[in-house]
Design a protein around this motif. Structure first.
Motif, PDB file in Angstrom:
ATOM      1  N   UNK A  83      -3.542 -39.283  28.796  1.00  0.00           N
ATOM      2  CA  UNK A  83      -4.061 -38.190  27.977  1.00  0.00           C
ATOM      3  C   UNK A  83      -3.814 -38.517  26.510  1.00  0.00           C
ATOM      4  N   UNK A  84      -4.894 -38.706  25.768  1.00  0.00           N
ATOM      5  CA  UNK A  84      -4.776 -38.950  24.330  1.00  0.00           C
ATOM      6  C   UNK A  84      -4.851 -37.606  23.605  1.00  0.00           C
ATOM      7  N   UNK A  85      -4.376 -37.561  22.361  1.00  0.00           N
ATOM      8  CA  UNK A  85      -4.381 -36.330  21.543  1.00  0.00           C
ATOM      9  C   UNK A  85      -3.767 -35.159  22.334  1.00  0.00           C
ATOM     10  N   UNK A  86      -2.634 -35.424  22.952  1.00  0.00           N
ATOM     11  CA  UNK A  86      -2.022 -34.432  23.844  1.00  0.00           C
ATOM     12  C   UNK A  86      -1.655 -33.141  23.108  1.00  0.00           C
ATOM     13  N   UNK A  87      -1.419 -33.248  21.789  1.00  0.00           N
ATOM     14  CA  UNK A  87      -1.042 -32.056  21.033  1.00  0.00           C
ATOM     15  C   UNK A  87      -2.185 -31.035  20.967  1.00  0.00           C
ATOM     16  N   UNK A  88      -3.411 -31.473  21.251  1.00  0.00           N
ATOM     17  CA  UNK A  88      -4.561 -30.573  21.172  1.00  0.00           C
ATOM     18  C   UNK A  88      -4.982 -30.019  22.527  1.00  0.00           C
ATOM     19  N   UNK A  89      -4.170 -30.257  23.569  1.00  0.00           N
ATOM     20  CA  UNK A  89      -4.480 -29.656  24.865  1.00  0.00           C
ATOM     21  C   UNK A  89      -3.951 -28.231  24.907  1.00  0.00           C
ATOM     22  N   UNK A  90      -4.638 -27.365  25.644  1.00  0.00           N
ATOM     23  CA  UNK A  90      -4.158 -25.993  25.808  1.00  0.00           C
ATOM     24  C   UNK A  90      -3.480 -25.847  27.176  1.00  0.00           C
ATOM     25  N   UNK A  91      -3.065 -24.642  27.479  1.00  0.00           N
ATOM     26  CA  UNK A  91      -2.305 -24.402  28.709  1.00  0.00           C
ATOM     27  C   UNK A  91      -3.119 -24.745  29.953  1.00  0.00           C
ATOM     28  N   UNK A  92      -4.393 -24.344  29.967  1.00  0.00           N
ATOM     29  CA  UNK A  92      -5.242 -24.600  31.139  1.00  0.00           C
ATOM     30  C   UNK A  92      -5.443 -26.093  31.357  1.00  0.00           C
ATOM     31  N   UNK A 111       0.767 -38.164  21.838  1.00  0.00           N
ATOM     32  CA  UNK A 111       0.526 -37.020  20.972  1.00  0.00           C
ATOM     33  C   UNK A 111       1.370 -37.022  19.716  1.00  0.00           C
ATOM     34  N   UNK A 112       0.883 -36.300  18.734  1.00  0.00           N
ATOM     35  CA  UNK A 112       1.600 -36.110  17.470  1.00  0.00           C
ATOM     36  C   UNK A 112       1.313 -34.699  16.999  1.00  0.00           C
ATOM     37  N   UNK A 113       2.311 -33.832  17.075  1.00  0.00           N
ATOM     38  CA  UNK A 113       2.080 -32.429  16.725  1.00  0.00           C
ATOM     39  C   UNK A 113       1.651 -32.252  15.273  1.00  0.00           C
ATOM     40  N   UNK A 114       2.013 -33.214  14.396  1.00  0.00           N
ATOM     41  CA  UNK A 114       1.603 -33.108  12.995  1.00  0.00           C
ATOM     42  C   UNK A 114       0.098 -33.316  12.817  1.00  0.00           C
ATOM     43  N   UNK A 115      -0.565 -33.803  13.857  1.00  0.00           N
ATOM     44  CA  UNK A 115      -2.017 -33.991  13.790  1.00  0.00           C
ATOM     45  C   UNK A 115      -2.772 -32.913  14.550  1.00  0.00           C
ATOM     46  N   UNK A 116      -2.069 -31.874  14.984  1.00  0.00           N
ATOM     47  CA  UNK A 116      -2.722 -30.833  15.777  1.00  0.00           C
ATOM     48  C   UNK A 116      -3.749 -30.079  14.941  1.00  0.00           C
ATOM     49  N   UNK A 121      -7.260 -22.744  19.190  1.00  0.00           N
ATOM     50  CA  UNK A 121      -7.858 -22.686  20.522  1.00  0.00           C
ATOM     51  C   UNK A 121      -6.791 -22.703  21.610  1.00  0.00           C
ATOM     52  N   UNK A 122      -5.558 -22.467  21.248  1.00  0.00           N
ATOM     53  CA  UNK A 122      -4.509 -22.371  22.247  1.00  0.00           C
ATOM     54  C   UNK A 122      -3.609 -23.588  22.320  1.00  0.00           C
ATOM     55  N   UNK A 123      -3.930 -24.620  21.558  1.00  0.00           N
ATOM     56  CA  UNK A 123      -3.100 -25.823  21.595  1.00  0.00           C
ATOM     57  C   UNK A 123      -1.894 -25.646  20.681  1.00  0.00           C
ATOM     58  N   UNK A 124      -0.791 -26.239  21.047  1.00  0.00           N
ATOM     59  CA  UNK A 124       0.413 -26.160  20.221  1.00  0.00           C
ATOM     60  C   UNK A 124       1.407 -27.194  20.733  1.00  0.00           C
ATOM     61  N   UNK A 125       2.591 -27.201  20.149  1.00  0.00           N
ATOM     62  CA  UNK A 125       3.603 -28.166  20.600  1.00  0.00           C
ATOM     63  C   UNK A 125       4.234 -27.752  21.919  1.00  0.00           C
ATOM     64  N   UNK A 164       5.861 -27.971   6.851  1.00  0.00           N
ATOM     65  CA  UNK A 164       5.512 -27.257   8.091  1.00  0.00           C
ATOM     66  C   UNK A 164       6.739 -26.909   8.934  1.00  0.00           C
ATOM     67  N   UNK A 165       7.918 -27.351   8.536  1.00  0.00           N
ATOM     68  CA  UNK A 165       9.136 -26.968   9.260  1.00  0.00           C
ATOM     69  C   UNK A 165       9.331 -25.454   9.131  1.00  0.00           C
ATOM     70  N   UNK A 166       9.868 -24.777  10.160  1.00  0.00           N
ATOM     71  CA  UNK A 166      10.456 -25.338  11.399  1.00  0.00           C
ATOM     72  C   UNK A 166       9.455 -25.471  12.547  1.00  0.00           C
ATOM     73  N   UNK A 167       8.150 -25.351  12.266  1.00  0.00           N
ATOM     74  CA  UNK A 167       7.169 -25.389  13.351  1.00  0.00           C
ATOM     75  C   UNK A 167       6.701 -26.808  13.659  1.00  0.00           C
ATOM     76  N   UNK A 168       7.657 -27.724  13.706  1.00  0.00           N
ATOM     77  CA  UNK A 168       7.348 -29.109  14.026  1.00  0.00           C
ATOM     78  C   UNK A 168       8.253 -29.586  15.154  1.00  0.00           C
ATOM     79  N   UNK A 169       7.700 -30.482  15.970  1.00  0.00           N
ATOM     80  CA  UNK A 169       8.444 -30.983  17.128  1.00  0.00           C
ATOM     81  C   UNK A 169       9.727 -31.689  16.696  1.00  0.00           C
ATOM     82  N   UNK A 170       9.649 -32.516  15.663  1.00  0.00           N
ATOM     83  CA  UNK A 170      10.810 -33.256  15.186  1.00  0.00           C
ATOM     84  C   UNK A 170      11.943 -32.293  14.817  1.00  0.00           C
TER      85      UNK A 170
END
Length: 365
Positions: A83-92, A111-116, A121-125, A164-170
């Motif tokens: 799965x590429x661009x995994x940060x842009x997948x949603x729950x479904x 994935x890279x959450x900084x590129x979300x 559309x429901x995608x997030x870290x 963007x902190x604290x809303x970053x995966x790192x």
């Protein structure tokens, strides 16, 4: 995108009304309206035997859950999942991946959450965090070596994204102290790049500043070609002013965008020509074809052609075909008209025997 069915959403909205003190609460009424719209929309789709983008995932999930043998069949077919661009997948979408990979767990996500770009559309870290929970034995590989940019550009980018902190995966993972993840990139290139800030009061001013900068660089570096410059924009709409300035300045450019295909001149030209082959009376299509620059038809001649079409109540094509009768055009212009008519008639006849891709090739040539 979050696997909420119309029935569940309606039930939730009705529950809010029962729990609320004020039955006229605007938020509750809005919730009910959206729930009813969702329900009606979904029923309309089913009545038309249609599925939208989200349905393609959700009904597949429903199929796999209700018919496990089908899930097994597709799990056997797709033994390895990337799965590429995994940060842009949603729950479904993540649930679909999880079901398909359940038997073997041969799944790799990148994935890279900084590129979300699809959080709306429901995608997030959250999917990245869920992945770590669902596959605790998964090997983590951090890609921190950069081959394109100089170190000072990477450092500036890294400092900027910290906003963007604290809303970053790192940041989240360091707070939880469960990872050594560092997204600070290291350059494989020696030297440093130039970071310069250009400002304009309007979009057109900004475009002029860019064009001036390109001309300046072109003068100081005689070995440079136009292919050595790139202008990146955040959204397609932001490119319009820059494209106008580049055109006015005589700077050749190629506009590359993920949308707007049917607004590109070459596509509009091709569609206009195909419409003509289907129906000679397509006035707007004929007008566009007449304005192809390589015909070199003067605007005065086009205006005269349009005048006679209106006066005789002919289509533009008919006027073009019967132009010699009018005595209003030079022999040179009549020769161009005859060539256009000849090509249209020839290609129109060939559509009955030739494949469309070949015809498009001939047209573009």
């Amino acid at each position: 995108d979050e696997l909420i069915t119309p029935e569940e959403y309606l039930k939730y909205a009705q529950g809010q009304r029962l729990d609320g003190d004020n039955s006229e609460d605007l938020d509750i009424r809005r919730l009910e309206e959206v729930a009813k719209a969702y329900h009606i929309y979904q029923n309309l789709l089913l009545e038309k035997s249609a599925l939208d983008f989200g349905d393609l995932v959700n009904y597949t999930l429903r199929l796999f859950r209700e018919r496990p043998h089908l899930l097994g069949q597709y799990s056997d077919q797709f033994r390895y999942i990337l799965v590429d661009e995994f940060q842009d997948t949603n729950l479904a979408q993540y649930e679909l991946i999880r079901l398909l990979a359940a038997a073997r767990k041969n799944v790799t996500v990148v994935g890279d959450d900084d590129q979300s770009i699809y959080k709306f559309r429901g995608a997030s870290i959250s999917n990245i965090l869920h992945f770590k929970e669902d596959y605790p034995e998964a090997r983590e590989i951090f890609l921190t070596e950069n081959y394109r940019n100089f170190q000072n550009i990477l450092d500036a980018s890294y400092a900027f994204i910290q906003q963007n902190n604290p809303n970053r995966l790192e940041w989240r993972m360091k707070e939880a102290r469960d990872s050594s993840l560092s997204k600070k990139l290291k350059s494989a290139r020696a030297g440093s790049g130039t970071i310069e800030f250009l400002s304009g009061e309007t979009a057109m001013d900004e475009g002029r500043a860019i064009a001036d900068k390109i001309f300046k660089l072109q003068k100081t570096n005689r070995d440079a070609s136009w292919n050595d410059y790139a202008v990146l924009v955040r959204a397609n709409d932001h490119a319009e002013a820059i494209l106008k300035i580049l055109e006015q300045s005589g700077i050749p450019y190629q506009y590359v965008a993920s949308r707007g295909l049917y607004l590109k001149p070459v596509i509009l030209d091709a569609l206009a020509y195909l419409k003509l082959l289907d129906d000679y009376r397509e006035g707007p299509a004929m007008w566009r074809v007449l304005n192809f620059p390589f015909w070199e038809i003067q605007q005065e001649d086009l205006a005269t052609l349009s005048y006679w079409a209106g006066r005789r109540a002919w289509s533009l094509y008919e006027t073009l075909r019967r132009a010699p009768e009018l005595g209003a055009f030079s022999p040179e212009v009549l020769a161009i008209f005859a060539r256009i008519v000849g090509l249209i008639e020839k290609h129109s006849a060939s559509t009955r025997s030739s494949a469309l891709p070949y015809l498009m090739y001939v047209f573009l040539e």
